[in-house]
Design an enzyme around this catalytic site. Structure first.
Site, mmCIF file in Angstrom:
data_model
loop_
_atom_site.group_PDB
_atom_site.id
_atom_site.type_symbol
_atom_site.label_atom_id
_atom_site.label_comp_id
_atom_site.label_asym_id
_atom_site.label_seq_id
_atom_site.Cartn_x
_atom_site.Cartn_y
_atom_site.Cartn_z
ATOM 1 C CB CYS A 124 -0.993 -0.035 1.154
ATOM 2 S SG CYS A 124 -2.350 1.122 0.924
ATOM 3 C CG HIS A 225 -3.694 -3.250 3.230
ATOM 4 N ND1 HIS A 225 -2.712 -2.814 4.100
ATOM 5 C CD2 HIS A 225 -4.199 -2.140 2.640
ATOM 6 C CE1 HIS A 225 -2.637 -1.498 4.060
ATOM 7 N NE2 HIS A 225 -3.520 -1.063 3.186
ATOM 8 C CD GLU A 227 -1.563 -5.867 5.537
ATOM 9 O OE1 GLU A 227 -1.228 -6.224 4.385
ATOM 10 O OE2 GLU A 227 -1.886 -4.698 5.830
#
Ligand code: MN
Length: 257
Positions: A124, A225, A227
């Site tokens: 990001c 993202h 994660e």
């Protein structure tokens, strides 16, 4: 379970994760802190790396060299907007949450990591830092630039738009597919590409959603993202596995040099 997919002499490679400056009200005072989303820590561990916090404020610039000396790989995390002064533009009124000290430290970490041939996964804002470090620029606000709204995910576990991935790219190898649903929590994106970078994923509106470095270095940036997504979509853990795998071979290369 969760055994390392790669190792450096039987040890987990050290993966730096850049910390985001913030403030916490502790009742008696508002205290400056630096945060790492726990999702990053867990993803690096599950991919076989040893998560190491890398400060972006409260240490002098010289600390960047010591961190890069210690680390085997680097993850540039998300956060507020990059100061447009770093790419030679005046600040648009919609550029917000700017922390110039963090910008400076992350650009320095990125520059030194690239010089060492250290692998970088940039997420990001991190992808935007990678682009700016190599001389690229950003769209300061996508809607103002005539693009779609990319601030879509609340919460960010699920995908909100498709990306099309360039076959044969580092990204394609890491993810193992040509199309991917990704979350989207950004209002800025890459505009002019930095030196030696190529786009490797695009959104339906043409927004660059991933970049990677050409040549021998290994640096991959994604605008979404992973994660937040890898527990529902295990393909996304492939990004963390890829940087951990590269960190093992990179560590060996650095020792020989
Ligand atoms: Mn997006």
């Amino acid at each position: 379970m969760n055994r390392p997919s790669a190792s450096k002499n039987g040890k987990r490679p050290k993966i730096g994760i850049t910390m985001a400056p913030d403030e916490r009200d502790q009742g008696f005072a508002v205290v400056p802190v630096q945060n790492i989303p726990a999702h990053f820590v867990r993803a690096v561990w599950e991919a076989g790396g040893l998560p190491i916090p890398a400060p972006t404020t409260a240490v002098p610039p010289a600390a960047s060299a010591e961190y890069v000396d210690m680390l085997d790989g680097l993850i540039l995390t998300g956060g507020g907007d990059v100061d447009p002064a770093n790419y030679g533009q005046p600040r648009h009124e919609l550029s917000t949450r700017i922390v110039t000290e963090r910008d400076t430290r992350e650009i320095e970490l990125t520059r030194r990591a690239l010089a060492r041939g250290m692998p970088i996964l940039a997420v990001c804002r991190g992808m935007q830092i990678l682009n700016v470090t190599l001389g690229g620029s950003l769209h300061q606000d996508l809607i103002t630039a005539g693009r779609d709204d990319h601030q879509l995910n609340r919460p960010p576990r699920g995908g909100s738009h498709k990306v099309t991935i360039t076959p044969g790219s580092l990204l394609a190898h890491a993810i193992g597919t040509e199309y991917l649903q990704v979350n989207s929590l950004h209002h800025q994106a890459v505009h002019r590409l930095g030196k030696d970078l190529q786009p490797v994923a695009v959104a339906p509106d043409g927004t660059v959603e991933a970049i990677e470095i050409t040549g021998k270095s290994w640096a991959l940036g994604v605008q979404w993202h992973p994660e937040w997504m890898y527990q529902e979509d295990p393909k996304q853990l492939g990004l963390f596995r890829a940087v951990v795998h590269q960190a093992c071979s990179g560590a060996r290369r650095n020792r020989i040099i």
